[in-house]
Design a protein around this motif. Structure first.
Motif, mmCIF file in Angstrom:
data_model
loop_
_atom_site.group_PDB
_atom_site.id
_atom_site.type_symbol
_atom_site.label_atom_id
_atom_site.label_comp_id
_atom_site.label_asym_id
_atom_site.label_seq_id
_atom_site.Cartn_x
_atom_site.Cartn_y
_atom_site.Cartn_z
ATOM 1 N N ILE A 193 5.880 -69.316 39.326
ATOM 2 C CA ILE A 193 4.547 -68.909 40.581
ATOM 3 C C ILE A 193 3.638 -69.498 41.119
ATOM 4 O O ILE A 193 3.770 -69.298 42.639
ATOM 5 C CB ILE A 193 3.236 -69.017 39.225
ATOM 6 N N MET A 194 4.363 -70.728 41.354
ATOM 7 C CA MET A 194 4.510 -71.563 42.516
ATOM 8 C C MET A 194 5.134 -71.301 43.457
ATOM 9 O O MET A 194 5.297 -71.900 44.540
ATOM 10 C CB MET A 194 4.582 -73.078 41.863
ATOM 11 N N SER A 198 2.797 -66.658 47.262
ATOM 12 C CA SER A 198 1.951 -65.835 48.734
ATOM 13 C C SER A 198 2.386 -64.641 48.920
ATOM 14 O O SER A 198 1.827 -63.836 49.010
ATOM 15 C CB SER A 198 2.112 -66.898 49.541
ATOM 16 N N LYS A 199 3.253 -64.337 46.857
ATOM 17 C CA LYS A 199 3.893 -62.885 47.387
ATOM 18 C C LYS A 199 2.871 -62.388 46.508
ATOM 19 O O LYS A 199 2.531 -62.094 45.843
ATOM 20 C CB LYS A 199 5.176 -62.610 47.502
ATOM 21 N N GLU A 200 2.847 -60.795 46.698
ATOM 22 C CA GLU A 200 2.382 -59.854 45.085
ATOM 23 C C GLU A 200 3.477 -60.517 44.191
ATOM 24 O O GLU A 200 5.016 -59.995 43.604
ATOM 25 C CB GLU A 200 2.898 -58.449 45.461
ATOM 26 N N ILE A 201 2.655 -60.554 43.028
ATOM 27 C CA ILE A 201 3.454 -61.291 41.958
ATOM 28 C C ILE A 201 3.119 -60.370 40.509
ATOM 29 O O ILE A 201 1.211 -59.974 40.628
ATOM 30 C CB ILE A 201 3.260 -62.982 41.154
ATOM 31 N N THR A 202 3.414 -59.641 39.548
ATOM 32 C CA THR A 202 2.565 -59.025 38.294
ATOM 33 C C THR A 202 3.129 -59.389 36.840
ATOM 34 O O THR A 202 3.742 -59.950 37.332
ATOM 35 C CB THR A 202 3.218 -57.240 38.894
ATOM 36 N N ILE A 236 -4.106 -70.884 40.885
ATOM 37 C CA ILE A 236 -3.493 -71.672 42.080
ATOM 38 C C ILE A 236 -3.494 -71.332 43.788
ATOM 39 O O ILE A 236 -3.548 -71.455 44.689
ATOM 40 C CB ILE A 236 -2.033 -71.195 41.505
ATOM 41 N N ARG A 237 -3.692 -69.598 43.874
ATOM 42 C CA ARG A 237 -3.779 -69.229 45.277
ATOM 43 C C ARG A 237 -5.101 -70.002 45.444
ATOM 44 O O ARG A 237 -4.867 -70.024 47.429
ATOM 45 C CB ARG A 237 -4.149 -68.003 45.095
ATOM 46 N N ILE A 238 -6.284 -69.581 45.757
ATOM 47 C CA ILE A 238 -7.522 -70.777 45.986
ATOM 48 C C ILE A 238 -7.336 -71.860 46.526
ATOM 49 O O ILE A 238 -7.586 -72.614 47.022
ATOM 50 C CB ILE A 238 -8.907 -70.465 44.990
ATOM 51 N N GLY A 239 -6.378 -72.242 45.310
ATOM 52 C CA GLY A 239 -6.365 -74.270 45.627
ATOM 53 C C GLY A 239 -5.603 -74.311 47.069
ATOM 54 O O GLY A 239 -5.754 -75.036 47.532
ATOM 55 N N GLN A 258 -1.436 -65.755 53.287
ATOM 56 C CA GLN A 258 -0.968 -66.690 53.349
ATOM 57 C C GLN A 258 -0.716 -67.554 51.478
ATOM 58 O O GLN A 258 -0.731 -67.969 51.094
ATOM 59 C CB GLN A 258 -1.170 -68.292 53.857
ATOM 60 N N SER A 259 -2.676 -66.909 51.048
ATOM 61 C CA SER A 259 -2.332 -67.768 49.463
ATOM 62 C C SER A 259 -2.315 -66.155 48.527
ATOM 63 O O SER A 259 -2.258 -66.515 47.404
ATOM 64 C CB SER A 259 -3.686 -67.917 49.869
#
Length: 294
Positions: A193-194, A198-202, A236-239, A258-259
């Motif tokens: 995840i880390m 920033s990419k599409e993750i399902t 994670i993304r909002i952080g 970028q997030s």
């Protein structure tokens, strides 16, 4: 998560141990230890995972991590690059007051300190003047030995116990139950995840990393992190978006992209839900706090 028990190597003569670490990146495995830890970030930045709390850390930040509290600190991705010259430095003070005497914490004089240690089991982050005071104190403590170090620690614990500049991080107390295979699996998912938020993750992608069916993975992930996969990913993304807002020079659209968000409306909703502020309000609040601290 089911964290790995991390045993702190120490000699019989050390009631209070000081670790001064300087590595390319921070120790990034989900773990816990019986000692209480005061961790001072001297250099470096990244994302902290403390209990069920996720947030950004930077140089100057200080954390109190209570006994058996699962945690780890993940450096920013650039720290892992092969040719990186970046450093991740910290000073950690590790101690277990119970080992100094079974009845000591029952004494009236230690009432406030005992309450501090109980609070620290949720993780505490220092703020305001106390952060600067403890940053300096950690460096002083590193130069002391033996009884001098213990007495100095007690003095700092007293100051911390009466301070109102400590912010609790985790919402719940965690009961550690280490299973090495589980630890390896969940750390692999978090690393995935880390490295890819920033990419599409399902959820299917993450389930494949864990070698589980989607249904089994969702149960497994919620059991270990106390969050759904989407909750965890959005935090994670909002952080990361918060970090970019603080740095300036990015438009809101660039920050969202970028997030890991390609929909500005969805980005705004998630940002408000997680931080209770809009991106503009967050940036403005940071500028105000920064100017007041200057």
């Amino acid at each position: 998560m089911k964290p790995l028990l991390f045993k702190i190597a120490k000699t019989n003569e050390e009631a209070v141990r000081i670790l001064q670490e300087d590595y390319p990146y921070f120790y990034d495995k989900w773990h816990y230890h019986v000692e209480t830890q005061i961790m001072v970030i001297v250099e470096g930045e990244g994302t902290y995972f403390i209990g069920d709390a996720i947030g950004h850390f930077k140089a100057g930040d200080i954390f109190i991590l209570g006994s058996n509290l699962p945690h780890f600190f993940r450096s920013e991705q650039q720290y892992y690059q092969g040719l990186s010259t970046l450093h991740s430095k910290n000073i950690s003070v590790l101690f277990a007051l119970e080992s100094m005497g079974e009845r000591m914490l029952d004494l009236p004089e230690f009432f406030a300190v005992r309450k501090l240690l109980e609070r620290s089991k949720r993780g505490l982050m220092l703020e305001g003047d106390m952060r600067k005071k403890m940053f300096d104190a950690a460096h002083v403590m590193a130069g002391k030995e033996g009884l001098e170090r213990i007495i100095y620690l007690f003095d700092q614990l007293h100051s911390l116990s009466i301070s109102n500049e400590l912010r609790a991080l985790s919402h719940v107390n965690f009961e550690p139950g280490p299973l090495p295979s589980d630890t390896k699996k969940i750390n692999g998912v978090i690393r995935f995840i880390m490295e890819n938020f920033s990419k599409e993750i399902t959820v299917s992608d993450a389930a494949n990393v864990a070698n589980l069916s989607i249904q089994a993975f969702c149960r497994y992930f919620k059991l270990h992190t106390r969050k759904t996969f989407s909750q965890f990913l959005n935090e994670i993304r909002i952080g990361h978006a918060c970090k970019l807002l603080i740095e300036d020079g990015y438009s809101k659209k660039e920050i969202a992209f970028q997030s890991g968000y390609d929909n500005i409306s969805y980005f705004n909703r998630q940002f408000k839900q997680i931080t209770s502020l809009t991106p503009s309000e967050y940036a403005r609040a940071h500028r105000i706090n920064h100017n007041q601290a200057s």
